[in-house]
Design a protein around this motif. Structure first.
Motif, PDB file in Angstrom:
ATOM      1  N   LYS A 167       0.736  -1.194   0.042  1.00 44.93           N
ATOM      2  CA  LYS A 167      -0.218   0.045  -0.068  1.00 44.93           C
ATOM      3  C   LYS A 167       0.742   1.150  -0.141  1.00 44.93           C
ATOM      4  CE  LYS A 167      -3.007   2.169   3.547  1.00 44.93           C
ATOM      5  NZ  LYS A 167      -3.520   1.914   4.731  1.00 44.93           N
ATOM      6  N   ASN A 168       2.008   1.269   0.849  1.00 45.03           N
ATOM      7  CA  ASN A 168       2.629   2.552   0.850  1.00 45.03           C
ATOM      8  C   ASN A 168       3.816   2.340  -0.507  1.00 45.03           C
ATOM      9  OD1 ASN A 168       2.024   3.664   3.194  1.00 45.03           O
ATOM     10  ND2 ASN A 168       3.229   2.223   4.516  1.00 45.03           N
ATOM     11  N   ILE A 169       3.973   1.544  -0.928  1.00 44.66           N
ATOM     12  CA  ILE A 169       4.879   1.423  -2.192  1.00 44.66           C
ATOM     13  C   ILE A 169       4.040   1.902  -3.309  1.00 44.66           C
ATOM     14  CG2 ILE A 169       5.970  -0.146  -3.954  1.00 44.66           C
ATOM     15  CD1 ILE A 169       7.516   0.517  -1.423  1.00 44.66           C
ATOM     16  N   LYS A 170       2.789   1.732  -3.160  1.00 44.32           N
ATOM     17  CA  LYS A 170       1.824   2.372  -4.253  1.00 44.32           C
ATOM     18  C   LYS A 170       1.795   3.617  -4.301  1.00 44.32           C
ATOM     19  CE  LYS A 170      -0.999  -1.665  -5.526  1.00 44.32           C
ATOM     20  NZ  LYS A 170      -2.433  -2.240  -5.214  1.00 44.32           N
ATOM     21  N   LEU A 171       1.552   4.355  -2.842  1.00 43.37           N
ATOM     22  CA  LEU A 171       1.604   5.738  -2.587  1.00 43.37           C
ATOM     23  C   LEU A 171       2.673   6.316  -3.039  1.00 43.37           C
ATOM     24  CD1 LEU A 171       0.462   8.179  -0.991  1.00 43.37           C
ATOM     25  CD2 LEU A 171       1.532   7.337   0.975  1.00 43.37           C
ATOM     26  N   LEU A 172       4.014   5.901  -2.777  1.00 40.51           N
ATOM     27  CA  LEU A 172       5.207   6.689  -3.499  1.00 40.51           C
ATOM     28  C   LEU A 172       5.236   6.611  -4.809  1.00 40.51           C
ATOM     29  CD1 LEU A 172       8.042   4.651  -1.166  1.00 40.51           C
ATOM     30  CD2 LEU A 172       7.127   7.074  -0.807  1.00 40.51           C
ATOM     31  N   ASN A 173       4.674   5.663  -5.535  1.00 37.29           N
ATOM     32  CA  ASN A 173       4.738   5.682  -7.019  1.00 37.29           C
ATOM     33  C   ASN A 173       3.525   6.730  -7.470  1.00 37.29           C
ATOM     34  OD1 ASN A 173       3.086   4.462  -9.767  1.00 37.29           O
ATOM     35  ND2 ASN A 173       5.128   4.238  -9.867  1.00 37.29           N
ATOM     36  N   ARG A 174       2.421   6.946  -6.680  1.00 39.13           N
ATOM     37  CA  ARG A 174       1.333   7.955  -7.055  1.00 39.13           C
ATOM     38  C   ARG A 174       1.781   9.374  -6.647  1.00 39.13           C
ATOM     39  NH1 ARG A 174      -2.206   4.486  -4.252  1.00 39.13           N
ATOM     40  NH2 ARG A 174      -2.302   5.988  -2.409  1.00 39.13           N
ATOM     41  N   LEU A 175       2.480   9.282  -5.671  1.00 34.43           N
ATOM     42  CA  LEU A 175       3.173  10.722  -5.248  1.00 34.43           C
ATOM     43  C   LEU A 175       4.004  11.238  -6.187  1.00 34.43           C
ATOM     44  CD1 LEU A 175       3.107  12.442  -2.501  1.00 34.43           C
ATOM     45  CD2 LEU A 175       5.366  11.186  -2.109  1.00 34.43           C
ATOM     46  N   ILE A 176       4.838  10.520  -6.934  1.00 28.71           N
ATOM     47  CA  ILE A 176       5.690  10.951  -7.934  1.00 28.71           C
ATOM     48  C   ILE A 176       4.913  11.641  -9.181  1.00 28.71           C
ATOM     49  CG2 ILE A 176       7.696  10.890  -9.495  1.00 28.71           C
ATOM     50  CD1 ILE A 176       8.431  10.932  -6.322  1.00 28.71           C
ATOM     51  N   ALA A 177       3.878  11.086  -9.532  1.00 27.47           N
ATOM     52  CA  ALA A 177       2.947  11.311 -10.580  1.00 27.47           C
ATOM     53  C   ALA A 177       2.116  12.554 -10.364  1.00 27.47           C
ATOM     54  CB  ALA A 177       2.263  10.198 -11.107  1.00 27.47           C
ATOM     55  N   TYR A 178       1.445  12.726  -8.952  1.00 27.66           N
ATOM     56  CA  TYR A 178       0.732  13.577  -8.452  1.00 27.66           C
ATOM     57  C   TYR A 178       1.597  15.086  -8.316  1.00 27.66           C
ATOM     58  CZ  TYR A 178      -2.278  16.639  -5.660  1.00 27.66           C
ATOM     59  OH  TYR A 178      -3.128  17.633  -5.160  1.00 27.66           O
ATOM     60  N   LEU A 179       2.722  14.957  -7.764  1.00 23.54           N
ATOM     61  CA  LEU A 179       3.434  16.139  -7.633  1.00 23.54           C
ATOM     62  C   LEU A 179       4.357  16.592  -9.015  1.00 23.54           C
ATOM     63  CD1 LEU A 179       4.200  15.546  -3.842  1.00 23.54           C
ATOM     64  CD2 LEU A 179       2.617  17.075  -4.742  1.00 23.54           C
ATOM     65  N   GLU A 180       4.406  15.715  -9.868  1.00 17.75           N
ATOM     66  CA  GLU A 180       5.024  15.825 -11.096  1.00 17.75           C
ATOM     67  C   GLU A 180       6.500  16.079 -11.002  1.00 17.75           C
ATOM     68  OE1 GLU A 180       2.900  19.119 -13.203  1.00 17.75           O
ATOM     69  OE2 GLU A 180       1.141  17.658 -13.598  1.00 17.75           O
ATOM     70  N   TYR A 181       6.985  15.479  -9.911  1.00 18.12           N
ATOM     71  CA  TYR A 181       8.597  15.462  -9.695  1.00 18.12           C
ATOM     72  C   TYR A 181       9.159  15.064 -10.552  1.00 18.12           C
ATOM     73  CZ  TYR A 181       7.564  17.220  -4.882  1.00 18.12           C
ATOM     74  OH  TYR A 181       7.037  17.964  -3.833  1.00 18.12           O
ATOM     75  N   LYS A 182      10.453  15.663 -11.057  1.00 18.44           N
ATOM     76  CA  LYS A 182      11.334  15.214 -12.142  1.00 18.44           C
ATOM     77  C   LYS A 182      12.820  14.736 -11.657  1.00 18.44           C
ATOM     78  CE  LYS A 182       8.263  16.317 -15.432  1.00 18.44           C
ATOM     79  NZ  LYS A 182       7.477  15.139 -15.577  1.00 18.44           N
ATOM     80  N   LYS A 183      13.097  15.367 -10.819  1.00 17.85           N
ATOM     81  CA  LYS A 183      14.707  15.068 -10.273  1.00 17.85           C
ATOM     82  C   LYS A 183      14.420  14.377  -8.793  1.00 17.85           C
ATOM     83  CE  LYS A 183      19.078  17.121 -10.236  1.00 17.85           C
ATOM     84  NZ  LYS A 183      19.874  18.303 -10.282  1.00 17.85           N
ATOM     85  N   ILE A 184      14.730  13.276  -8.534  1.00 18.02           N
ATOM     86  CA  ILE A 184      14.751  12.387  -7.299  1.00 18.02           C
ATOM     87  C   ILE A 184      15.916  11.965  -6.702  1.00 18.02           C
ATOM     88  CG2 ILE A 184      13.549  10.408  -6.398  1.00 18.02           C
ATOM     89  CD1 ILE A 184      11.493  10.570  -8.778  1.00 18.02           C
ATOM     90  N   LEU A 185      16.011  12.199  -5.439  1.00 13.58           N
ATOM     91  CA  LEU A 185      17.272  11.437  -4.858  1.00 13.58           C
ATOM     92  C   LEU A 185      16.935  10.535  -3.926  1.00 13.58           C
ATOM     93  CD1 LEU A 185      20.345  11.781  -4.254  1.00 13.58           C
ATOM     94  CD2 LEU A 185      19.865  13.680  -2.536  1.00 13.58           C
ATOM     95  N   ILE A 186      17.394   9.512  -3.924  1.00 13.11           N
ATOM     96  CA  ILE A 186      17.232   8.153  -3.058  1.00 13.11           C
ATOM     97  C   ILE A 186      18.473   7.849  -2.312  1.00 13.11           C
ATOM     98  CG2 ILE A 186      16.420   5.725  -2.700  1.00 13.11           C
ATOM     99  CD1 ILE A 186      15.109   6.178  -5.527  1.00 13.11           C
ATOM    100  N   LEU A 187      18.206   8.178  -1.018  1.00  9.49           N
ATOM    101  CA  LEU A 187      19.236   7.904   0.257  1.00  9.49           C
ATOM    102  C   LEU A 187      18.956   6.856   1.056  1.00  9.49           C
ATOM    103  CD1 LEU A 187      20.467  11.497   0.490  1.00  9.49           C
ATOM    104  CD2 LEU A 187      21.647   9.939  -0.801  1.00  9.49           C
TER     105      LEU A 187
END
Length: 190
Positions: A60-80
């Protein structure tokens, strides 16, 4: 184990849904993204990746992360994060984003996904992170209620002058830097 039960019960007592939110920005985020139950084309791939990796993060939370990027239209992502490969795969499905895995990459980021354990090790790390965000950026931390130490770090982040809007969803802590908005903290049930 007793700590987790107590922290979850406290979370349930303090939390609300979209009806307890008076910020238009957060209300829209909650109703159009957090609570969006429409099937996305990315979900079958996400389910397959989740099965192969068996991470600590729920489907459920993984799906939320995927939706979040699309909803906020983020282009540059940093994963630490220790599970950076898994998170990167999930975030990139059906999203036109570029994903980075090092702070050495130049510029500012729209979205930073951070393992809270990194803040435990390096307190000065926060200043570096905050230099890598802009007004519309989101810093997302995992496991904010996993331990007393994690909760303490989360509270420090909430009180930081640059953190304008924070959302506690129990597993995730969202930090937005919107200068145009009054400082507010939300506790939202997913």
């Amino acid at each position: 184990m007793l700590f987790k039960i107590k922290s979850y019960l406290y979370f349930l007592w303090k939390s609300t849904n979209q009806h307890g939110v008076h910020s238009p920005f957060v209300y829209n985020l909650v109703t159009k993204c957090f609570y969006n139950r429409k099937q996305r084309a990315s979900y079958p791939s996400i389910i397959a990746i989740h099965k192969d990796n068996t991470p600590e993060i729920s489907l459920k939370n993984i799906k939320l992360l995927n939706r979040l990027i699309a909803y906020l239209e983020y282009k540059k992502i940093l994963i630490l994060d220790n599970s950076w490969n898994f998170i990167g795969q999930v975030l990139s499905i059906d999203n036109s984003s570029t994903i980075y895995y090092s702070l050495e990459d130049l510029g500012q980021f729209d979205f930073i996904y951070l393992d809270i354990d990194q803040l435990k090790k390096h307190q000065k790390f926060l200043d570096i992170l905050f230099s890598k965000v802009h007004n519309d950026s989101l810093l997302l931390l995992n496991s904010i209620n996993k331990s007393k130490e994690n909760q303490s770090i989360w509270e420090q982040l909430q009180n930081h002058p640059k953190a304008k809007v924070t959302i506690n969803t129990y597993h995730f802590g969202f930090v937005f830097f919107r200068k145009e908005q009054e400082k507010e903290h939300f506790v939202i049930r997913l």
